[in-house]
Enzyme design. Sequence first.
Site, mmCIF file in Angstrom:
data_model
loop_
_atom_site.group_PDB
_atom_site.id
_atom_site.type_symbol
_atom_site.label_atom_id
_atom_site.label_comp_id
_atom_site.label_asym_id
_atom_site.label_seq_id
_atom_site.Cartn_x
_atom_site.Cartn_y
_atom_site.Cartn_z
ATOM 1 N N ASP A 1 -1.979 -1.378 10.946
ATOM 2 C CA ASP A 1 -2.489 -1.258 9.584
ATOM 3 C C ASP A 1 -2.854 -2.605 8.955
ATOM 4 O O ASP A 1 -3.235 -2.664 7.791
ATOM 5 C CB ASP A 1 -1.530 -0.479 8.682
ATOM 6 C CG ASP A 1 -0.146 -1.111 8.601
ATOM 7 O OD1 ASP A 1 0.097 -2.112 9.299
ATOM 8 O OD2 ASP A 1 0.696 -0.586 7.848
ATOM 9 N N LYS B 1 0.854 -1.190 0.000
ATOM 10 C CA LYS B 1 0.000 0.000 0.000
ATOM 11 C C LYS B 1 0.885 1.234 0.000
ATOM 12 O O LYS B 1 2.071 1.188 0.369
ATOM 13 C CB LYS B 1 -0.947 0.016 1.205
ATOM 14 C CG LYS B 1 -0.282 -0.040 2.581
ATOM 15 C CD LYS B 1 0.270 1.294 3.095
ATOM 16 C CE LYS B 1 0.877 1.178 4.487
ATOM 17 N NZ LYS B 1 1.680 2.381 4.858
#
Length: 274
Positions: free
Chosen positions: A132, A8
């Site tokens: 995350d 990401k």
Amino acid sequence: MILFPYAKINIGLEVLFKRNDGYHELETVFYPIGLSDILEINPSTAFNFTQTGIDFGGHANDNIVVKAYHLLQQKHALPNVSMHLHKQIPVGAGLGGGSSDAAFTLKGLNELFALKLSTEALEDYAAQLGSDCPFFIKDCPALAGGRGEKLTPVELNIEQYELVLVKPPVSVTTAEAYANIAPFIPEKSLVETIILPVNEWKGHIENRFEKSVFAAHPKIQQIKNRFYDLGAVYAAMSGSGSAVFALFDKGNEPEANNFEGCFFWRKNMTDNFF
């Protein structure tokens, strides 16, 4: 079973304040990109974990993939598995590679052994492994709050641009990044600025870690500056790590030879360059 845990990037990263629990309150947008690791999971008579690709040291039992397996194994009495991780996402880069590996381990085990865990349950398990990690349970851009675990889907598409990612031969640990951060509440929240046209992001959407990380590692700032010299529409460091990404108009993207000695990735690439 073969899985492809993806990386990401962070588009904007605000560190708003330090909370009473010692964590920092964040505001960021997580955006999935095509760079991925390769994870294979198969039933086995004995538990086994091996790794190839990028070497980041440490004992195999400390790998977050192993921790993810044991987390589910304790709750659901899983049988033994053999897992192999081929690491392609750079570490210490702010790309979430380890978190993605953990989340995909949870998803893979859920499918392989028909545990029938809901998305919400998988996100809860993922949050126990890293702030995350929950993002990688779903495959969509998300506005993240809290420590990064509070996710709200966001309508965002940058497919009209060419994404280029460069990481110099330096890594930045999360602890290092946070050690020199100065929490700051901006005049406009990321919720407001992320809806601006991409060609207006520069100067409005920032990564607050850049100031202290650039001071400690000038090479990272040089890469960002180089992107803009080469015509980037927008460039920023991703997360708390050392990778820098940039968006270019298609047909105007740079080649790897502009960043010699660095990890270089471009969307739709089949090879990485160092």
